[in-house]
Design a protein around this motif. Sequence first.
Motif, PDB file in Angstrom:
ATOM      1  N   VAL A 186      34.037  43.060  46.905  1.00  0.00           N
ATOM      2  CA  VAL A 186      35.396  43.079  47.445  1.00  0.00           C
ATOM      3  C   VAL A 186      35.965  44.474  47.249  1.00  0.00           C
ATOM      4  O   VAL A 186      35.834  45.067  46.171  1.00  0.00           O
ATOM      5  N   GLU A 187      36.590  45.007  48.283  1.00  0.00           N
ATOM      6  CA  GLU A 187      37.160  46.346  48.189  1.00  0.00           C
ATOM      7  C   GLU A 187      38.502  46.393  48.894  1.00  0.00           C
ATOM      8  O   GLU A 187      38.953  45.412  49.495  1.00  0.00           O
TER       9      GLU A 187
ATOM     10  N   VAL B 201      41.172  43.600  40.759  1.00  0.00           N
ATOM     11  CA  VAL B 201      41.852  42.354  41.106  1.00  0.00           C
ATOM     12  C   VAL B 201      42.605  41.903  39.868  1.00  0.00           C
ATOM     13  O   VAL B 201      42.374  42.406  38.766  1.00  0.00           O
ATOM     14  N   THR B 202      43.517  40.962  40.004  1.00  0.00           N
ATOM     15  CA  THR B 202      44.169  40.442  38.813  1.00  0.00           C
ATOM     16  C   THR B 202      43.116  39.781  37.923  1.00  0.00           C
ATOM     17  O   THR B 202      42.109  39.264  38.401  1.00  0.00           O
ATOM     18  N   ASP B 203      43.369  39.805  36.624  1.00  0.00           N
ATOM     19  CA  ASP B 203      42.373  39.285  35.687  1.00  0.00           C
ATOM     20  C   ASP B 203      42.008  37.836  35.982  1.00  0.00           C
ATOM     21  O   ASP B 203      40.846  37.437  35.842  1.00  0.00           O
TER      22      ASP B 203
ATOM     23  N   THR C   4      43.875  57.922  39.351  1.00  0.00           N
ATOM     24  CA  THR C   4      43.478  56.646  39.934  1.00  0.00           C
ATOM     25  C   THR C   4      44.716  55.934  40.451  1.00  0.00           C
ATOM     26  O   THR C   4      45.813  56.086  39.898  1.00  0.00           O
ATOM     27  N   ALA C   5      44.537  55.152  41.504  1.00  0.00           N
ATOM     28  CA  ALA C   5      45.629  54.360  42.084  1.00  0.00           C
ATOM     29  C   ALA C   5      45.012  53.100  42.669  1.00  0.00           C
ATOM     30  O   ALA C   5      44.348  53.152  43.717  1.00  0.00           O
ATOM     31  N   ASN C   6      45.201  51.989  41.989  1.00  0.00           N
ATOM     32  CA  ASN C   6      44.534  50.750  42.393  1.00  0.00           C
ATOM     33  C   ASN C   6      45.509  49.583  42.430  1.00  0.00           C
ATOM     34  O   ASN C   6      46.177  49.292  41.444  1.00  0.00           O
ATOM     35  N   ALA C   7      45.562  48.923  43.581  1.00  0.00           N
ATOM     36  CA  ALA C   7      46.389  47.733  43.736  1.00  0.00           C
ATOM     37  C   ALA C   7      45.667  46.525  43.159  1.00  0.00           C
ATOM     38  O   ALA C   7      44.438  46.440  43.190  1.00  0.00           O
ATOM     39  N   TYR C   8      46.435  45.591  42.645  1.00  0.00           N
ATOM     40  CA  TYR C   8      45.877  44.342  42.138  1.00  0.00           C
ATOM     41  C   TYR C   8      45.713  43.353  43.288  1.00  0.00           C
ATOM     42  O   TYR C   8      46.686  42.776  43.762  1.00  0.00           O
ATOM     43  N   LEU C   9      44.468  43.176  43.724  1.00  0.00           N
ATOM     44  CA  LEU C   9      44.185  42.205  44.779  1.00  0.00           C
ATOM     45  C   LEU C   9      44.060  40.806  44.180  1.00  0.00           C
ATOM     46  O   LEU C   9      44.000  40.634  42.969  1.00  0.00           O
ATOM     47  N   GLY C  10      43.969  39.814  45.082  1.00  0.00           N
ATOM     48  CA  GLY C  10      43.899  38.434  44.643  1.00  0.00           C
ATOM     49  C   GLY C  10      42.511  37.831  44.779  1.00  0.00           C
ATOM     50  O   GLY C  10      41.493  38.535  44.744  1.00  0.00           O
ATOM     51  N   ALA C  11      42.480  36.511  44.959  1.00  0.00           N
ATOM     52  CA  ALA C  11      41.241  35.743  44.832  1.00  0.00           C
ATOM     53  C   ALA C  11      40.537  35.459  46.148  1.00  0.00           C
ATOM     54  O   ALA C  11      39.374  35.024  46.133  1.00  0.00           O
ATOM     55  N   TRP C  12      41.195  35.677  47.300  1.00  0.00           N
ATOM     56  CA  TRP C  12      40.640  35.152  48.545  1.00  0.00           C
ATOM     57  C   TRP C  12      39.430  35.927  49.032  1.00  0.00           C
ATOM     58  O   TRP C  12      38.558  35.361  49.707  1.00  0.00           O
ATOM     59  N   GLY C  13      39.328  37.199  48.719  1.00  0.00           N
ATOM     60  CA  GLY C  13      38.117  37.935  49.059  1.00  0.00           C
ATOM     61  C   GLY C  13      36.922  37.405  48.290  1.00  0.00           C
ATOM     62  O   GLY C  13      35.819  37.255  48.842  1.00  0.00           O
ATOM     63  N   ILE C  14      37.125  37.107  47.016  1.00  0.00           N
ATOM     64  CA  ILE C  14      36.070  36.499  46.203  1.00  0.00           C
ATOM     65  C   ILE C  14      35.658  35.161  46.806  1.00  0.00           C
ATOM     66  O   ILE C  14      34.465  34.856  46.936  1.00  0.00           O
ATOM     67  N   ALA C  15      36.648  34.356  47.176  1.00  0.00           N
ATOM     68  CA  ALA C  15      36.354  33.036  47.744  1.00  0.00           C
ATOM     69  C   ALA C  15      35.512  33.152  49.005  1.00  0.00           C
ATOM     70  O   ALA C  15      34.544  32.386  49.197  1.00  0.00           O
ATOM     71  N   ASP C  16      35.826  34.100  49.884  1.00  0.00           N
ATOM     72  CA  ASP C  16      35.052  34.255  51.114  1.00  0.00           C
ATOM     73  C   ASP C  16      33.621  34.693  50.812  1.00  0.00           C
ATOM     74  O   ASP C  16      32.670  34.233  51.472  1.00  0.00           O
ATOM     75  N   CYS C  17      33.440  35.563  49.829  1.00  0.00           N
ATOM     76  CA  CYS C  17      32.088  35.981  49.456  1.00  0.00           C
ATOM     77  C   CYS C  17      31.268  34.788  48.960  1.00  0.00           C
ATOM     78  O   CYS C  17      30.083  34.639  49.301  1.00  0.00           O
ATOM     79  N   LEU C  18      31.896  33.939  48.171  1.00  0.00           N
ATOM     80  CA  LEU C  18      31.190  32.776  47.631  1.00  0.00           C
ATOM     81  C   LEU C  18      30.877  31.769  48.728  1.00  0.00           C
ATOM     82  O   LEU C  18      29.778  31.179  48.750  1.00  0.00           O
ATOM     83  N   LYS C  19      31.789  31.564  49.633  1.00  0.00           N
ATOM     84  CA  LYS C  19      31.537  30.620  50.722  1.00  0.00           C
ATOM     85  C   LYS C  19      30.427  31.104  51.651  1.00  0.00           C
ATOM     86  O   LYS C  19      29.788  30.306  52.338  1.00  0.00           O
ATOM     87  N   ALA C  20      30.198  32.441  51.629  1.00  0.00           N
ATOM     88  CA  ALA C  20      29.106  33.004  52.435  1.00  0.00           C
ATOM     89  C   ALA C  20      27.777  32.975  51.685  1.00  0.00           C
ATOM     90  O   ALA C  20      26.777  33.503  52.192  1.00  0.00           O
TER      91      ALA C  20
ATOM     92  N   ASN D  30      34.879  41.806  37.817  1.00  0.00           N
ATOM     93  CA  ASN D  30      35.598  42.983  38.313  1.00  0.00           C
ATOM     94  C   ASN D  30      34.958  44.282  37.810  1.00  0.00           C
ATOM     95  O   ASN D  30      35.593  45.335  37.854  1.00  0.00           O
ATOM     96  N   ALA D  31      33.703  44.215  37.354  1.00  0.00           N
ATOM     97  CA  ALA D  31      33.031  45.391  36.786  1.00  0.00           C
ATOM     98  C   ALA D  31      32.842  46.509  37.810  1.00  0.00           C
ATOM     99  O   ALA D  31      32.464  47.623  37.437  1.00  0.00           O
ATOM    100  N   GLY D  32      33.107  46.237  39.095  1.00  0.00           N
ATOM    101  CA  GLY D  32      33.011  47.282  40.102  1.00  0.00           C
ATOM    102  C   GLY D  32      33.991  48.406  39.887  1.00  0.00           C
ATOM    103  O   GLY D  32      33.767  49.525  40.374  1.00  0.00           O
ATOM    104  N   GLY D  33      35.078  48.138  39.191  1.00  0.00           N
ATOM    105  CA  GLY D  33      36.022  49.197  38.830  1.00  0.00           C
ATOM    106  C   GLY D  33      36.489  49.991  40.027  1.00  0.00           C
ATOM    107  O   GLY D  33      37.107  49.463  40.957  1.00  0.00           O
ATOM    108  N   LEU D  34      36.192  51.288  40.016  1.00  0.00           N
ATOM    109  CA  LEU D  34      36.602  52.185  41.092  1.00  0.00           C
ATOM    110  C   LEU D  34      35.547  52.300  42.189  1.00  0.00           C
ATOM    111  O   LEU D  34      35.766  52.987  43.180  1.00  0.00           O
ATOM    112  N   ASN D  35      34.413  51.617  42.002  1.00  0.00           N
ATOM    113  CA  ASN D  35      33.315  51.764  42.962  1.00  0.00           C
ATOM    114  C   ASN D  35      32.540  50.455  43.098  1.00  0.00           C
ATOM    115  O   ASN D  35      31.351  50.387  42.760  1.00  0.00           O
ATOM    116  N   PRO D  36      33.183  49.401  43.594  1.00  0.00           N
ATOM    117  CA  PRO D  36      32.467  48.125  43.724  1.00  0.00           C
ATOM    118  C   PRO D  36      31.280  48.199  44.678  1.00  0.00           C
ATOM    119  O   PRO D  36      30.262  47.542  44.444  1.00  0.00           O
TER     120      PRO D  36
END
Length: 561
Positions: A109-110, A154-156, A128-144, A80-86
């Motif tokens: 993931v953004e 994202v959540t930790d 700053t205003a950031n919502a806690y996203l989940g895992a499915w964007g990560i999963a799609d990136c990996l499957k690609a 999640n090191a992308g922080g405010l600018n992934p």
Amino acid sequence: MIRIGNASGFYGDRFSAMREMLTGGPLDVLTGDYLAELTMLILGRDRLKDPGRGYAKTFLRQLEDNLGLAKDKGVTIVTNAGGLNPAGLADALRELADRLGLDVRVAHVEGDDLLPRAGELDLGEPLTANAYLGAWGIADCLKAGADVVVTGRVTDASVIVGPAAAHFGWARDDYDALAGAVAAGHVIECGAQATGGNYAFFTEHSFGVPGFPIAEIHADGSSVITKHDGTGGVVSTGTVTAQLLYEIAGPRYAGPDVTARFDTLRLDDDGPDRVRISGVRGEAPPPTLKVCLNRLGGFRNEVTFVLTGLDIEAKAALVREQLEAGLGQRPPREVRWTLGRTDHTDADTQEAASALLHCAVKDPDPTIAGRAFSGAAIELALASYPGFHVTAPPSDASPYGVYTEAYVDAARVPHVAVLPDGTRVDIAKAGRTLALSAVDEPELPEPLPDGPVRRAPLGLVAGARSGDKGGNANVGVWVRSEAAWRWLAHTLTVTELKRLLPETSGLEVRRFVFGNLRALNFVVEGLLGEGVAAQARFDPQAKALGEWLRGRHVDIPEELW
């Protein structure tokens, strides 16, 4: 199974951990958690200075040394090191790969950054205003086929859940498997805290500098928490219990993909430095997403007066009266005094004879909190109590932040996976949601029969781990035998906690029971004021609140010794 290691628990964690994890033994995925409430504020200030920043620069420096190593070993990196600018970090990684001559597929993931829509979403005017996203964007990136995936907020646990979900092909409603991965992710996302770091019973082990943790996750969501052979630290049911209790509230641990029931999980020894987590039940996620909001609260300053020898209370009263008079007709908006009685009678060193009187101020005006306060404090140097000196001169005022949380309808938050080829994929919202509700307190075990007791520190039989969630603090307390649990469950009530920790006496305190862990978790509302960035108390993140509790004396049954 899939072996997922973690090499960072916060922005500033051990720089060498990434190489240690890549060279220490087999891994499939290496993750890193760089974000916290305070980190988002730091990155927000970075972005104010340079819109092209806003990500964790440390991660980029780590990959200068390790990207080729990860590629050679076939280890995927998710962070999640992308922080405010992934997107900015993803571009920087592609430039780095080109410079190193590496063929590396980078995705990101953004969608979590809600600052441009803060007014529309009734979030005020935050930095700053950031919502806690989940895992499915990560999963799609990996499957690609991504070799590196970077996200924003994202959540930790999501950086662990995403790779597991992609590896096993879990469906969105495989709640038990997802909940198991969340539990594993919650344990390893704080790095060495799972391998003996900050552990209550550290004196029972000789472990040097702890290695970083690994979760071996299986298709049903069960996992084994371990570490590389030969690394320092220890993995035990105690270290895993401590981390499970870290920064949580009740048994329902809610996330954007699943609500994990931490009151259902089971821990078992699985050999040296191996602990199995199984039986975690999951429920549909709530319909809202948590949003981390940071705003600039004003300016702060502080000074610590050293009071030595006799008449400590009188010396404190004198300098307080003098300084407050010197602040004039326009004192800082907030002036907070704390006296730490670190002094000892008939001390054999000057330091041991001294107490510390701390004064912290806050104000919207940097001049009031800065030059006016500093001048008033130092002008007393030859006109106050005998032995006047300070630990360090007060400086210019520094800005401070205020953290708050909000909740928005998940359907109003975009979640976008930007694949290695640049394709943008909108991640669907959860098909089913379930509003959070309280869990009925389970039946307590039978209390121990009356018998002889000894007055001693609670920590002789109980471990604890504490932390912060915004302005609230939590302290989890656990014991290691059934007899001790029968005693703790009936002894450490909310009333008793408030007696032992007087700072909590005027605050709302909630207690949650985790019989499966022989543990209690207490949430203290408002103890930390406006959050860690506002520095509301001596221990602004409540990291040592549990150790204070363990140091308090109670009547302990002799059979527990």
